[in-house]
Design a protein around this motif. Structure first.
Motif, PDB file in Angstrom:
ATOM      1  N   PRO A   1       1.099  -1.888  -9.010  1.00 48.88           N
ATOM      2  CA  PRO A   1       0.594  -0.549  -8.649  1.00 48.88           C
ATOM      3  C   PRO A   1      -0.519  -0.587  -7.605  1.00 48.88           C
ATOM      4  O   PRO A   1      -0.601   0.309  -6.754  1.00 48.88           O
TER       5      PRO A   1
ATOM      6  N   VAL B   1       1.203  -1.121  -4.238  1.00 55.71           N
ATOM      7  CA  VAL B   1       1.969   0.073  -3.879  1.00 55.71           C
ATOM      8  C   VAL B   1       1.038   1.173  -3.387  1.00 55.71           C
ATOM      9  O   VAL B   1       1.265   1.784  -2.341  1.00 55.71           O
ATOM     10  N   LEU B   2      -0.013   1.442  -4.132  1.00 59.57           N
ATOM     11  CA  LEU B   2      -0.926   2.518  -3.754  1.00 59.57           C
ATOM     12  C   LEU B   2      -1.707   2.196  -2.483  1.00 59.57           C
ATOM     13  O   LEU B   2      -1.935   3.084  -1.654  1.00 59.57           O
TER      14      LEU B   2
ATOM     15  N   THR C   1       0.745   2.483   0.493  1.00 61.11           N
ATOM     16  CA  THR C   1       1.087   3.891   0.659  1.00 61.11           C
ATOM     17  C   THR C   1      -0.055   4.658   1.306  1.00 61.11           C
ATOM     18  O   THR C   1       0.154   5.448   2.228  1.00 61.11           O
ATOM     19  N   PHE C   2      -1.264   4.424   0.825  1.00 59.87           N
ATOM     20  CA  PHE C   2      -2.428   5.118   1.388  1.00 59.87           C
ATOM     21  C   PHE C   2      -2.624   4.756   2.860  1.00 59.87           C
ATOM     22  O   PHE C   2      -2.832   5.641   3.701  1.00 59.87           O
TER      23      PHE C   2
ATOM     24  N   THR D   1       0.207   6.233   5.046  1.00 62.48           N
ATOM     25  CA  THR D   1       0.070   7.692   5.126  1.00 62.48           C
ATOM     26  C   THR D   1      -1.074   8.068   6.055  1.00 62.48           C
ATOM     27  O   THR D   1      -0.941   8.994   6.873  1.00 62.48           O
TER      28      THR D   1
ATOM     29  N   LEU E   1       5.931   5.618  -0.577  1.00 65.40           N
ATOM     30  CA  LEU E   1       5.688   5.402  -1.998  1.00 65.40           C
ATOM     31  C   LEU E   1       6.966   4.961  -2.699  1.00 65.40           C
ATOM     32  O   LEU E   1       6.972   3.965  -3.444  1.00 65.40           O
TER      33      LEU E   1
END
Length: 100
Positions: A17, A20-21, A24-25, A28, A76
């Motif tokens: 996690p 992934v986060l 993704t952040f 983005t 994500l």
């Protein structure tokens, strides 16, 4: 005989996690910045062609935010799939190393 320094521990699933986060952040944020730059550029060009003042809030509201939201959702989902596959691969390789 050659000694190998191989760890036969199971791969830590708690890092999935976090990775992934984080990815993704970052992606983005990068897509928001690029789409905002292109949105501002397009807004300025359109205002010049019409001979009016550019409304920069349109670049945020109608270009950058929706593009960043879509890219964030796609990143994500794809990162979750990639990290779960990576975890399963590492787990299988660890089991193969233990059996040999």
């Amino acid at each position: 005989m050659i000694s190998r320094n191989v760890s036969l521990r199971r791969p830590p699933w708690l890092y999935i996690p976090v990775r992934v986060l984080l990815v993704t952040f970052l992606l983005t944020l990068l897509s928001f910045a690029v789409s905002l730059m292109l949105g501002i550029l397009g807004t300025v060009i359109a205002a010049r062609l019409r001979g009016s003042h550019p409304n920069m809030t349109n670049a945020y509201r109608y270009v950058a935010a929706p593009i960043a939201a879509v890219v964030g959702a796609v990143v994500l989902i794809s990162m979750i799939v990639l990290e779960v596959r990576r975890y399963q691969r590492d787990k299988a390789l660890t089991a193969i190393e233990r059996s040999s």
